[in-house]
Scaffold this motif. Structure first.
Motif, PDB file in Angstrom:
ATOM      1  N   SER A  73       0.819  -1.222   0.000  1.00  0.00           N
ATOM      2  CA  SER A  73       0.000   0.000   0.000  1.00  0.00           C
ATOM      3  C   SER A  73       0.849   1.266   0.000  1.00  0.00           C
ATOM      4  N   ARG A  74       2.119   1.134   0.312  1.00  0.00           N
ATOM      5  CA  ARG A  74       3.036   2.280   0.423  1.00  0.00           C
ATOM      6  C   ARG A  74       2.590   3.278   1.484  1.00  0.00           C
ATOM      7  N   LYS A  75       1.802   2.783   2.433  1.00  0.00           N
ATOM      8  CA  LYS A  75       1.410   3.671   3.530  1.00  0.00           C
ATOM      9  C   LYS A  75       2.384   3.507   4.685  1.00  0.00           C
ATOM     10  N   LEU A  76       2.528   4.571   5.440  1.00  0.00           N
ATOM     11  CA  LEU A  76       3.379   4.523   6.625  1.00  0.00           C
ATOM     12  C   LEU A  76       2.528   4.005   7.779  1.00  0.00           C
ATOM     13  N   ARG A  77       2.905   2.845   8.305  1.00  0.00           N
ATOM     14  CA  ARG A  77       2.071   2.192   9.310  1.00  0.00           C
ATOM     15  C   ARG A  77       2.843   1.967  10.610  1.00  0.00           C
ATOM     16  N   VAL A  78       2.116   1.993  11.709  1.00  0.00           N
ATOM     17  CA  VAL A  78       2.738   1.659  12.989  1.00  0.00           C
ATOM     18  C   VAL A  78       3.010   0.157  12.999  1.00  0.00           C
ATOM     19  N   VAL A  79       4.258  -0.216  13.260  1.00  0.00           N
ATOM     20  CA  VAL A  79       4.623  -1.636  13.268  1.00  0.00           C
ATOM     21  C   VAL A  79       4.818  -2.171  14.688  1.00  0.00           C
ATOM     22  N   GLY A  80       4.988  -1.256  15.639  1.00  0.00           N
ATOM     23  CA  GLY A  80       5.181  -1.707  17.014  1.00  0.00           C
ATOM     24  C   GLY A  80       5.657  -0.548  17.871  1.00  0.00           C
ATOM     25  N   TRP A  81       5.931  -0.835  19.123  1.00  0.00           N
ATOM     26  CA  TRP A  81       6.419   0.249  19.999  1.00  0.00           C
ATOM     27  C   TRP A  81       7.112  -0.318  21.227  1.00  0.00           C
ATOM     28  N   TYR A  82       7.895   0.537  21.854  1.00  0.00           N
ATOM     29  CA  TYR A  82       8.488   0.241  23.161  1.00  0.00           C
ATOM     30  C   TYR A  82       7.782   1.119  24.188  1.00  0.00           C
ATOM     31  N   GLU A  83       7.487   0.532  25.329  1.00  0.00           N
ATOM     32  CA  GLU A  83       7.047   1.327  26.474  1.00  0.00           C
ATOM     33  C   GLU A  83       8.274   1.536  27.357  1.00  0.00           C
TER      34      GLU A  83
END
Ligand SMILES: [Zn+2]
Ligand SMILES: [Zn+2]
Length: 298
Positions: free
Chosen positions: A84-94
Motif C-alpha cells: 500500500s506504500r502507507k506509513l504504518r505503525v509496526v510496534g512500539w516500546y514502552e
C-alpha cells in the motif's frame, strides 16, 4: 517519539528481508540495523533508527543538555509497506531508555557490532503482526504541508497538532494490547471485536451513508431476511447493522456509495466477520441455504 524503520515482519534477525521504500541508505547499503529491534537478548531489546549518525537531542524528550540518556520514553516505530506504500505503525516500546549517543553492544552480543540508541525490557516491546498493522501515520499530502514527519526518521508527534488524532488512535491500540497481554482472552474473538468496533466507529462518523444504506436496502437482513421491528416491535424500528464489504484496513478508507456496504442483522454480521477476510454476502447466503437443506437420511 515516532521512528521510521524499514519494513520487516519480525525485526529479529540480521538476515530478515526488508522493504526500504524511499529510504536511500538502507537500500543502497543493505544495512538496516533496526532489523534487530525486536530481538530479545536476556530479557531486553535494543533498538536502532537511522539518525544520519547523529546524536539524539534528548532535550526534546525532556532531558537536560548534560544527560547521556532519558528513560520512560514511549517509542512508536513505523514503516512503509510495499503493497500500500502507507506509513504504518509496526510496534512500539514502552518505558524505553533513549541514549544521546550510539551505544556499542557488549562483547558476545547477538548484535555483533550493530550499535543502538534505545533499550527496553522485552516485555515492554510490542510488535504488531504484519497483517494487523492497521494504524496509519499521517504524512504530508502536498509539498506545502507543514508539521508532518518528513525525510527524517525521527519525529516528535506530541509537539504537533496534525498528530493529535493519530496519538489518540495509538492510545486505543496500546490499551487494546495491554488488555490482551493481561489475560488469556480468545485471540480470534478479540480480533473480531476490534474489527467490529472499528467498523462501528466508522459508521458512527458517517451517518449519511448509514441512512442511505437503509433507504436503499431497507432494514431487513440481506442474508437471512431477519427484521428487527417485526421480531421485537417498536424498539427494533429502523435498526439494522451496516457492514463494510471490504476490510476496514484503516480509518482512511473512504466509502462513498451504498454499493460499498451491506445491511445485515447482528447475527449475520458477526458471522461474516468470523473469517479474517469477511465472507461475502453470497458466501454467507450459500452457507445459510446449505444449512437449511433437509438432511438426507442415511
Ligand atoms: Zn441475518
Ligand atoms: Zn462488518
Amino acid at each position: 517519539m515516532l521512528c521510521r524503520l524499514v519494513w520487516a515482519e519480525e525485526y529479529k534477525s540480521k538476515d530478515e528481508p526488508i522493504f526500504a521504500g524511499n529510504m536511500k541508505y538502507p537500500a543502497a547499503h543493505d544495512l538496516a540495523l533496526e532489523r534487530l529491534n525486536f530481538a530479545d537478548e536476556n530479557g531486553a531489546v535494543r533498538g536502532f533508527v537511522e539518525n544520519r549518525g547523529q546524536n539524539f537531542d534528548l532535550r526534546k524528550l525532556g532531558a537536560r543538555e548534560s544527560n547521556d540518556a532519558v528513560s520512560g520514553v514511549t517509542i512508536i516505530f513505523c514503516a512503509v509497506d510495499e503493497r500500500s506504500r502507507k506509513l504504518r505503525v509496526v510496534g512500539w516500546y514502552e518505558n524505553a531508555t533513549v541514549y544521546h549517543k550510539l551505544q556499542k553492544p557488549k562483547k558476545g552480543s547477538i548484535r555483533g557490532n550493530w550499535e543502538y540508541y534505545f533499550e527496553a525490557s522485552s516485555k515492554d516491546a510490542h510488535l504488531i503482526p504484519g497483517t494487523a498493522r492497521d494504524l496509519v501515520v499521517p504524512r504530508k499530502t502536498r509539498t506545502t504541508d507543514k508539521g508532518f514527519i518528513g525525510q527524517r526518521c525521527v519525529f516528535y508527534p506530541a509537539d504537533n497538532p496534525n498528530y493529535e488524532r493519530f496519538l489518540k488512535s495509538f492510545e486505543l491500540l496500546r490499551n487494546d494490547e495491554l488488555v490482551r497481554g493481561s489475560d488469556d482472552i480468545d485471540q480470534s474473538e478479540f480480533q473480531e471485536g476490534q474489527r467490529a468496533s472499528r467498523e462501528t466507529r466508522y459508521f458512527a462518523r458517517n451517518p449519511k451513508l448509514v441512512k442511505a444504506a437503509k433507504i436503499h436496502y431497507g432494514t431487513s437482513c440481506l442474508a437471512c431476511g431477519f427484521n428487527f421491528a417485526e421480531f421485537y416491535g417498536d424498539i427494533g424500528e429502523e435498526f439494522i447493522e451496516v457492514h463494510h464489504k471490504r476490510q476496514m484496513a484503516d480509518d482512511k478508507v473512504r466509502l462513498k456509495t451504498v454499493a460499498d456496504v451491506d445491511v445485515l442483522c447482528a447475527n449475520c454480521h458477526r458471522m461474516v466477520h468470523r473469517r479474517a477476510v469477511p465472507l461475502t454476502l453470497a458466501e454467507l447466503k450459500a452457507l445459510i441455504r446449505e444449512q437449511q437443506k433437509p438432511r438426507k437420511r442415511a
